[in-house]
Design an enzyme around this catalytic site. Structure first.
Site, PDB file in Angstrom:
ATOM      1  N   ARG A 184       0.817  -1.208   0.000  1.00 42.98           N
ATOM      2  CA  ARG A 184       0.000   0.000   0.000  1.00 42.98           C
ATOM      3  C   ARG A 184       0.855   1.264   0.000  1.00 42.98           C
ATOM      4  O   ARG A 184       0.420   2.331  -0.400  1.00 42.98           O
ATOM      5  CB  ARG A 184      -0.957  -0.023   1.204  1.00 42.98           C
ATOM      6  CG  ARG A 184      -1.918   1.143   1.267  1.00 42.98           C
ATOM      7  CD  ARG A 184      -3.122   0.839   2.157  1.00 42.98           C
ATOM      8  NE  ARG A 184      -2.756   0.300   3.436  1.00 42.98           N
ATOM      9  CZ  ARG A 184      -2.333   1.021   4.486  1.00 42.98           C
ATOM     10  NH1 ARG A 184      -2.228   2.337   4.370  1.00 42.98           N
ATOM     11  NH2 ARG A 184      -2.035   0.437   5.623  1.00 42.98           N
TER      12      ARG A 184
ATOM     13  N   ASP B  81      -9.298  17.725 -16.292  1.00 42.08           N
ATOM     14  CA  ASP B  81      -9.477  16.335 -16.710  1.00 42.08           C
ATOM     15  C   ASP B  81      -9.095  16.263 -18.186  1.00 42.08           C
ATOM     16  O   ASP B  81      -9.789  16.798 -19.049  1.00 42.08           O
ATOM     17  CB  ASP B  81     -10.924  15.900 -16.491  1.00 42.08           C
ATOM     18  CG  ASP B  81     -11.151  14.418 -16.790  1.00 42.08           C
ATOM     19  OD1 ASP B  81     -10.351  13.831 -17.536  1.00 42.08           O
ATOM     20  OD2 ASP B  81     -12.145  13.856 -16.289  1.00 42.08           O
TER      21      ASP B  81
ATOM     22  N   LYS C  76      -8.349   4.629 -20.635  1.00 41.52           N
ATOM     23  CA  LYS C  76      -8.621   4.986 -22.028  1.00 41.52           C
ATOM     24  C   LYS C  76      -7.338   4.898 -22.858  1.00 41.52           C
ATOM     25  O   LYS C  76      -6.746   3.833 -22.958  1.00 41.52           O
ATOM     26  CB  LYS C  76      -9.248   6.383 -22.078  1.00 41.52           C
ATOM     27  CG  LYS C  76     -10.409   6.602 -21.103  1.00 41.52           C
ATOM     28  CD  LYS C  76     -11.587   5.686 -21.356  1.00 41.52           C
ATOM     29  CE  LYS C  76     -12.856   6.139 -20.661  1.00 41.52           C
ATOM     30  NZ  LYS C  76     -12.864   6.005 -19.199  1.00 41.52           N
TER      31      LYS C  76
END
Length: 368
Positions: A49, A170, A195
């Protein structure tokens, strides 16, 4: 000495220039949740983590493209969420796109507004004229998904800086190969690497990039505390996608421009949008700030039934959501609640041969 080569060349050889004799040329998948750590923690790896060598290598590769510090996340939305939770507190005011990706607004409505964050939605095309007085953070998306409106990032960044607002861009629709928000003055750039960056529709990932260490430190802390970490397997697949990023983006952009040009003036479609078209309302701004116009073309048919029929008949477009993959896809965005006409289609171009995709698209417009 300044490296004379392009970011893509440096990315491709980021690892090969640093390995020793006998080490693997390909990026190893280090699938370990724990590491040898005798004594007190000393900044090396000790738990998954907190850090993983495979993930960190990919962060460095994306950092070469962004020319910034990068933190990797297991989805684009977790990247956006990290910025919200790292920087917004009860009583803060923020601006968000009213016509961009709906999940960002949904997260704000479901989680941040009930906690006392004041949210105002602004249309992408109106952001440069918005009032930033007292605004802690603003999220723009340009080109907007799915409507493909554009805002002037430099102009918005200037207003945000004057008001002391953190500007987050974004950049998913464009990718950093086509548009560089940080160069234009944005404080933070976020992207769904699901994407174009990964490019094969087989993983979820996202990243946050910034050149401001004070803004990135709480983002990195939130990831560690929330456990929003990427698996080394997914990081490796993202690495593989990055190696062909430039080639795939170039073909997808060429396909989108060809599709938009072919549909321009076609009486069977209305509301055609593509920032690369000279007649598009967003073209003047897009031309100033973009090196390529992205893989998405949007347009309307006369009804939802007509749009679904077009998608069903199209032999080279998958009936699927998302974009940035090697396969073209199309969908009626009204099914997700976007504020679009019933016959609105988001057509996401893949890497099929240009002539084939154009011919198949025009043929699919013919009713049976």
């Amino acid at each position: 000495m300044t490296n004379p080569y392009s970011p893509i060349s440096r990315l491709l050889h980021h690892r090969t220039q640093r390995i020793s004799k006998g080490e693997p040329a390909a990026l190893p998948i280090i699938a370990s949740s724990t590491f040898h750590q005798p004594g007190d923690p000393d900044g090396t790896h000790f738990y998954g983590r907190n850090g993983n060598p495979t993930v960190e290598e990919v962060e460095e590769e994306i950092g070469i493209i962004e020319d910034a510090d990068v933190v990797l996340f297991p989805s684009g939305m977790s990247a956006i969420a990290s910025v919200f939770y790292a920087h917004l507190r009860p009583g803060d005011r923020m601006l968000v796109h009213s016509d961009g990706y709906y999940n960002a607004r949904a997260l704000l409505a479901a989680q941040l507004e009930p906690m006392g964050v004041h949210v105002q939605a602004v249309a992408t095309a109106d952001f440069a004229a918005a009032d930033f007085t007292g605004v802690k953070l603003a999220l723009i998306e340009t080109p907007s998904n799915p409507g493909l409106d554009v805002c002037d990032i430099a102009a918005v960044a200037a207003k945000a800086k004057s008001a002391g607002t953190i500007l987050v861009a974004d950049n998913t629709t464009a990718s950093p190969l086509c548009q560089r928000p940080l160069d234009l003055g944005a404080d933070i750039s976020v992207m769904a690497d699901t994407k174009a960056m990964a490019g094969h529709s087989d993983i979820l990932a996202g990243h946050v990039a910034s050149r401001n260490g004070a803004l990135m430190a709480p983002v990195r802390t939130w990831r560690r505390l929330a456990g929003a970490v990427v698996s080394p397997f997914d990081a490796y697949l993202l690495h593989r996608g990055l190696e062909t990023l430039e080639l795939r983006v170039a073909r997808a952009n060429a396909n989108a421009m060809a599709i938009a040009t072919a549909l321009s003036g076609d009486p069977r479609v209305s509301g055609l949008r593509y920032p690369g078209l000279a007649g598009d309302p967003a073209h003047a701004v897009a031309r100033r700030q973009m090196k390529g116009y992205g893989p998405i073309v949007s347009f309307c048919l006369e009804s939802r039934e007509a749009a679904e029929g077009f998608i069903e008949r199209h032999p080279l477009a998958a009936a699927a959501t998302s974009f940035g993959g090697v396969h073209s896809s199309a969908e009626c965005r009204i099914r997700w609640g976007d504020r679009v006409p019933a016959g609105f289609i988001r057509f996401a171009c893949g890497v099929e041969p240009v002539a084939d995709l154009v011919a198949a698209t025009l043929a699919a417009l013919d009713k049976p």
